[in-house]
Every structure is written in structure tokens, then in C-alpha cells.
Design a protein around this motif. Structure first.
Motif, PDB file in Angstrom:
ATOM      1  N   VAL A  46      58.893  46.567  23.908  1.00  0.00           N
ATOM      2  CA  VAL A  46      57.644  47.579  24.656  1.00  0.00           C
ATOM      3  C   VAL A  46      56.806  47.241  23.457  1.00  0.00           C
ATOM      4  CG1 VAL A  46      56.491  48.967  26.050  1.00  0.00           C
ATOM      5  CG2 VAL A  46      58.681  47.165  26.438  1.00  0.00           C
ATOM      6  N   VAL A  47      57.129  48.295  22.011  1.00  0.00           N
ATOM      7  CA  VAL A  47      56.052  48.815  21.378  1.00  0.00           C
ATOM      8  C   VAL A  47      55.899  47.585  20.763  1.00  0.00           C
ATOM      9  CG1 VAL A  47      57.146  51.076  21.875  1.00  0.00           C
ATOM     10  CG2 VAL A  47      57.180  49.016  19.564  1.00  0.00           C
ATOM     11  N   PRO A  49      53.475  44.559  21.154  1.00  0.00           N
ATOM     12  CA  PRO A  49      52.452  44.581  21.376  1.00  0.00           C
ATOM     13  C   PRO A  49      51.623  45.830  21.134  1.00  0.00           C
ATOM     14  CG  PRO A  49      53.525  44.583  23.802  1.00  0.00           C
ATOM     15  CD  PRO A  49      54.591  44.574  21.890  1.00  0.00           C
ATOM     16  N   GLY A  50      51.726  46.843  21.136  1.00  0.00           N
ATOM     17  CA  GLY A  50      51.005  48.052  21.636  1.00  0.00           C
ATOM     18  C   GLY A  50      50.965  48.059  19.544  1.00  0.00           C
ATOM     19  N   GLY A  69      49.768  52.889  19.962  1.00  0.00           N
ATOM     20  CA  GLY A  69      49.341  52.283  20.418  1.00  0.00           C
ATOM     21  C   GLY A  69      50.655  51.877  21.274  1.00  0.00           C
ATOM     22  N   ALA A  73      52.099  51.280  24.441  1.00  0.00           N
ATOM     23  CA  ALA A  73      52.207  50.156  25.357  1.00  0.00           C
ATOM     24  C   ALA A  73      54.053  50.427  26.697  1.00  0.00           C
ATOM     25  CB  ALA A  73      53.057  49.037  24.303  1.00  0.00           C
ATOM     26  N   ILE A  76      52.312  51.580  29.728  1.00  0.00           N
ATOM     27  CA  ILE A  76      52.099  50.491  30.659  1.00  0.00           C
ATOM     28  C   ILE A  76      52.980  50.063  31.111  1.00  0.00           C
ATOM     29  CG2 ILE A  76      51.379  48.611  30.463  1.00  0.00           C
ATOM     30  CD1 ILE A  76      49.282  49.349  28.137  1.00  0.00           C
ATOM     31  N   SER A  77      54.254  49.685  29.992  1.00  0.00           N
ATOM     32  CA  SER A  77      55.328  49.615  30.913  1.00  0.00           C
ATOM     33  C   SER A  77      56.036  49.710  31.728  1.00  0.00           C
ATOM     34  CB  SER A  77      56.888  48.956  28.991  1.00  0.00           C
ATOM     35  OG  SER A  77      57.257  50.482  29.110  1.00  0.00           O
ATOM     36  N   MET A 103      56.623  41.258  27.508  1.00  0.00           N
ATOM     37  CA  MET A 103      56.150  42.533  26.074  1.00  0.00           C
ATOM     38  C   MET A 103      56.359  41.473  25.256  1.00  0.00           C
ATOM     39  SD  MET A 103      55.503  46.489  28.482  1.00  0.00           S
ATOM     40  CE  MET A 103      53.857  46.076  27.192  1.00  0.00           C
ATOM     41  N   GLY A 107      53.528  40.317  22.217  1.00  0.00           N
ATOM     42  CA  GLY A 107      53.259  40.839  20.829  1.00  0.00           C
ATOM     43  C   GLY A 107      54.022  39.710  20.122  1.00  0.00           C
TER      44      GLY A 107
END
Lengths: 305, 268
Positions: A46-47, A49-50, A69, A73, A76-77, A103, A107
Motif C-alpha cells: 500500500v505504501v 504509491p504514497g 506519504g 497511503a 487511504i487504504s 494500490m 504505485g
């Protein structure tokens, strides 16, 4: 190998590998027992894209914006999972799977479409990290460990991971009893007056901090492997939680050291000329340790029964 | 003079006085898992020093009632008081024994360690386990006949032994109110006897015992009070008061044969 060679080139990557491995393995013990082991996997996917968005906004690979970031992310997830679960009437596990994969894919796309060629930020880096490059050029030998000038040149990942590891150890130590009781018997813990919901969130947050810090240095493969392999192997060695956690630290350390050494020298021993990815090898070694524990661990029968 | 009389003399209405002295009083408790309520508007007043069986057919909401009363499940509405005060102020006086099947017995821990969990409120986060704590735990194990198993991994125990360990953990808590969820489910006859002996000794010491129970045949023999529920409360009182032909019919509907109902209501 002499100190003059070992300290600048191998000491820091090995230490960073060990710190990252232990920081993930410690919360991993509880996550595995709570059947939440895939949370580590989830966080590391998940991280991405952040982290990429943080890079695009700041234009540099710096730690704190990327951590923020990553945290954004992750947040948001969680919201997305809850929304999909409710609106789509899909069970939590499936909703998690969808969100994490989507996600991570986002990314990867972001990475491909953005100009990150000038920095160490690409799909390979996200998966494998860049452990071998975290060297300490200012060091000239063991004595550099006492030289403030040389110490100032340490790769920043090392103190950052040391700090995160200290935080993880402190959390595990202080909340040992509540973690143990609520992992074993949540209803009983609640009647005692424990806020098991907050404790569960704190555990996942500690795991997330460890995952993000480790991800930055060593990539997502190690993160996933270290959350699961050392604790799972340790469970096969003993029937006592404290000893299990001890074994998991031993296995995490062993994976980091052996993985780093095999990656650097293994191919040479086999007659090849290149080295292979240290992160990949560390994860592989942890998998081999788990396989050996499953075959020969003294408590493997109890697990199967 | 009973506590109830005292409270009434102090100017409380009988209903309020009953709640003030009850070890566990529930008013208007409603829980829903989806659109259908699991329990609906339940009032229950446990008598001090009683042994009460919560009785009802499968899916009647017996466990849900216990869990919602203890705040494990969030109810839609309703209040619980424990010894006349809010639950949160009385947690040290409550010992809860969850269903045995609700935990993973493969968890890496020993019998003694599980019983020591009962001392958490005393030990807190970081206080060291002293020999006095170990003695409390071993004494509790001795009362349920499990002292010889203190160092065993809990996964190596039989179902009945596991249930006894859970009871020992509750005994170590030294509570005044004991709440047990299906303590006789899947245990051997010897364990059932041992557990009921311990529960009766608790009652003899003036403690209050409430247990979710599903074996109608043993209610009269084991308990002095009964609470019948089938989503809505059906009957409450001494076993004789609660077990009437009408209330059994109302709680179980067609699930009990007329002959069974006759036998139970006469026994009561």
C-alpha cells in the motif's frame, strides 16, 4: 577480510539488514498468532504509491516526506477497504486483497510514468531496496566507530532504523502482558478493562512504522518475509511466547547476516562472477530457515495437531 | 436484615433497590448483528449470592446477553450495572470465563501462565511476577484438580482440562461475580462434576455465579435460579418459578416434546 575493507563496505548494510529484520520480526510474532500476518504484506504494498507521490511532490528521495506519504497511503487504504466492504458487500479479506493489489499497481504505474531515472526509485528498488549501496565511505577501519567525523558520514538509514527498532522494542516490552493476553483471549482481556481495540491498532501502527522504515532501506520483499518467516519458524522451536520472540530475533539476525554474505560471495563460490541481490537472498534464507524449522523443529507436531 | 430491606429503608423504590444490590442488573439490553435483533429489550436482575443458569434454545442469544452485558459486544441500547454501579468501576470484582472454543489453544503458553493472566489487574504492565502470585495461581489450579499440569503447554490438554484451567484463571481473580459461558460444553463427566463442585463452593462463600447453560435436564440439580431467554426474556426467578409449562413452551416452542416440558416443570 580486514577491518579496513569490512567496516566501510559491509558493516553498515549488515547492521541495517539486521535492524530491519528484527524491527519487522518482533511485531510479526503477534501478527502471526493473531492470524493477521498478511498485514505486513499489505502495508508494504500500500505504501508504494504514497512514497512515489511524496517523491513527485518534493522531487527528492528524503525520508520524512516519504514516511508521511506512506502513512497517508496506509490511511487511504483503510478507508477504501471499509468502503468496499460495506458498499460492495464483500468480506474483509477480499476487500483487503483488492485494495492492496490495486494500490501497488498504481504505485508501479506512477513510477513508470514519472521521471525517477535520476534517483534510486524504480520498481526494482521498491521490491529489493538497495542494501548494497548503503555503504560508509568515511570509515577506514574499526576505529572509525569512535571517530565523530566518520560517524557523521553514516548512511542515514542506519540511525533511522536503529531509532525505529528501539521504538519497536520499547512497545513490545511495555505492552508485553496486554499483547499476550489480548492475542490469546480478547474477550477476557476486554472484561479486564483492556482497550483491545486501541491495542490492536497500536500493534498495526508499530508494524506499519517498521515496514515503512525497512521498506525505504531494504525493499518490500524483506518486509514481507521478516513479518512472517522468523516468527513462524520460532513458533516451531518452543511452546513459550517469550522464547518464541527470542528465537524470532535469532532467526531474523541469522537471515540478515547469512543472506548478505551469500548474496555477496555465494555466486563466487559457485564459480560465477556477479553477486546477487542481498534483499532477495536475505528473504530466501529466512524461507529456508522456516522450511528447516518445519522439518526439524521440536514443536512442529503441536502445530499440525 | 437483608441488603434489600436496608436499601428500601434508605428510601429507594423496590425496583431501584433491587438494582442497587444486584451483582448484575441489565435493563433494556438490545443487540443486533444485522437486521434481526440477537436479543431484544432484555431486563435481568441477578440475585446476590445466587447461582443462575441462563437457559434458552440455540440462537436464543444466551452468550450474546453475557457479552453485551460485559461490553464485549456493543449493544444498540440498554444499561448494565454491577453491584449497583457502572461496569467500569467494578471490573476488579468480575471474573469472566469465555467459551472454551473461542480461543486458540495452540497459543504458545503454559497452564500456569494462563492462570497468571487472571492476576493482570494486580500485576499491571510491568510488575514482576512474585512467588505470592505464583502461589495464588497454583492454589487456583489445585482447586480445579490441575496443579500437576502447571507447566504443560495448553494445547496438550483435553477439552475438560482446558475448561478447568479457564475456571482456575477466574478463581485466581478473586472476584465476587463469576460469569461463565457454556462451562460444560464438550467436557467429560468428571470435569463437569469438578466444575459444579467449585461453583457451589463459590456460592457457599457468598459469591454470585451466572452461567450460560444448555442442558435443561441438569438445571435444577446445578442451579438455584434460572433466566429463560429466546431473543426476548421469557422468565426469571428460582428454577421452580422460571420452569413453568408456559415459559418452557414460550422459550422452546415446538423444540421440546410435551412430555419433556411436563417433566421439567414438575421437577422445578
Amino acid at each position: 577480510m580486514t577491518g579496513a575493507e569490512f567496516v566501510p563496505l559491509s558493516l553498515t548494510p549488515i547492521l541495517i539488514g539486521i535492524f530491519a529484520a528484527i524491527a519487522c520480526a518482533l511485531p510479526g510474532n503477534f501478527l502471526v498468532l493473531r492470524r493477521q500476518a498478511l498485514i505486513g504484506d499489505a502495508i508494504s504494498h500500500v505504501v508504494l504509491p504514497g512514497i512515489v507521490v511524496a517523491f513527485l511532490l518534493t522531487g527528492a528521495v528524503t525520508a520524512w516526506p516519504m514516511m508521511l506519504g506512506a502513512a497517508g497511503a496506509a490511511l487511504i487504504s483503510v478507508v477504501l477497504i471499509e468502503a468496499i466492504r460495506r458498499l460492495g458487500r464483500i468480506e474483509t479479506g477480499a476487500a483487503m486483497g483488492v485494495v492492496f493489489t490495486a494500490m501497488f499497481a498504481a504505485g508501479v504505474l506512477l513510477l513508470e510514468r514519472s521521471d525517477t531515472s535520476s534517483v534510486h526509485l524504480d520498481v526494482e528498488h521498491a521490491l529489493m531496496g538497495n542494501l548494497e549501496s548503503l555503504i560508509w565511505l568515511e570509515a577506514t577501519g574499526w576505529r572509525s566507530l569512535l571517530d565523530p567525523q566518520a560517524l557523521a558520514g553514516l548512511p542515514p538509514e542506519l540511525p533511522r532504523l536503529a531509532l525505529v527498532l528501539a521504538l519497536v522494542i520499547a512497545f513490545t516490552w511495555v505492552f508485553w502482558r496486554p499483547l499476550k493476553i489480548s492475542t490469546f483471549d480478547e474477550g477476557f482481556a476486554q472484561v479486564l478493562g483492556m482497550r483491545t481495540d486501541l491495542l490492536g491498532i497500536a500493534l498495526v501502527m508499530i508494524a506499519a512504522i517498521a515496514a515503512v522504515a525497512a521498506f525505504d532501506a531494504v525493499g518490500s520483499i524483506i518486509v514481507i518475509a521478516m513479518f512472517i518467516c522468523p516468527p513462524a519458524a520460532a513458533r516451531l522451536m518452543t511452546d513459550d511466547l517469550a522464547r518464541q520472540v527470542g528465537w524470532s530475533v535469532v532467526f531474523a539476525t541469522l537471515s540478515a547476516i547469512l543472506g548478505y554474505v551469500f548474496a555477496g560471495y555465494g555466486p563466487l563460490w559457485l564459480g560465477g562472477s556477479d553477486s546477487v541481490s542481498a534483499a532477495g537472498m536475505i528473504a530466501t534464507v529466512s524461507g529456508v530457515i522456516l522450511a528447516l524449522a518445519a522439518l526439524f523443529g521440536p514443536r512442529r507436531r503441536g502445530m499440525m495437531a | 436484615m437483608t441488603a434489600l430491606n436496608l436499601a428500601t429503608q434508605n428510601g429507594l423504590r423496590p425496583e431501584a433497590a433491587e438494582i442497587a444490590t444486584s451483582p448484575l442488573a441489565i435493563r433494556g439490553l438490545t443487540v443486533s448483528y444485522g437486521e434481526k435483533p440477537a436479543i431484544f429489550s432484555v431486563d435481568m436482575t441477578i440475585r446476590p449470592g445466587s447461582m443462575t443458569a441462563i437457559i434458552g434454545p440455540n440462537g436464543a442469544g444466551k452468550s450474546t446477553l453475557l457479552k453485551a452485558a460485559l461490553g464485549i459486544i456493543r449493544p444498540l441500547s440498554g444499561q448494565t450495572t454491577v453491584f449497583g454501579r457502572p461496569l467500569d468501576t467494578q471490573r476488579a470484582r468480575i471474573a469472566y470465563v469465555p467459551q472454551r472454543a473461542s480461543v486458540d489453544w495452540d497459543f504458545p503458553t503454559t497452564v500456569l501462565d494462563v492462570v497468571l493472566m487472571g492476576l493482570y489487574r494486580e500485576l499491571g504492565l510491568l510488575r514482576l511476577v512474585r512467588s505470592s502470585h505464583r502461589k495464588t495461581a497454583t492454589d487456583a489450579l489445585r482447586r480445579v484438580g490441575m496443579a500437576d499440569f502447571a507447566d504443560r503447554q495448553i494445547g496438550q490438554l483435553s477439552g475438560g482440562q482446558q475448561q478447568r484451567v479457564f475456571l482456575a484463571r477466574a478463581l485466581a481473580q478473586g472476584a465476587d461475580l463469576y460469569l461463565l459461558d457454556e462451562p460444560f460444553a464438550g467436557v467429560d463427566a468428571a470435569t463437569e462434576k469438578a466444575i459444579i463442585a467449585v461453583l457451589k463452593s463459590l456460592k457457599a462463600d457468598g459469591k454470585t455465579v451466572v452461567a450460560v447453560h444448555h442442558d435443561l435436564a441438569t438445571v435444577e440439580q446445578y442451579f438455584d435460579h434460572a433466566f429463560l431467554i429466546n431473543v426476548r426474556p421469557v422468565a426469571e426467578g428460582t428454577v421452580a418459578e422460571a420452569f413453568t409449562a408456559e415459559s418452557l413452551q414460550a422459550a422452546y416452542g415446538g423444540r421440546l416434546a410435551t412430555a419433556q416440558i411436563d417433566r421439567l416443570s414438575q421437577a422445578g
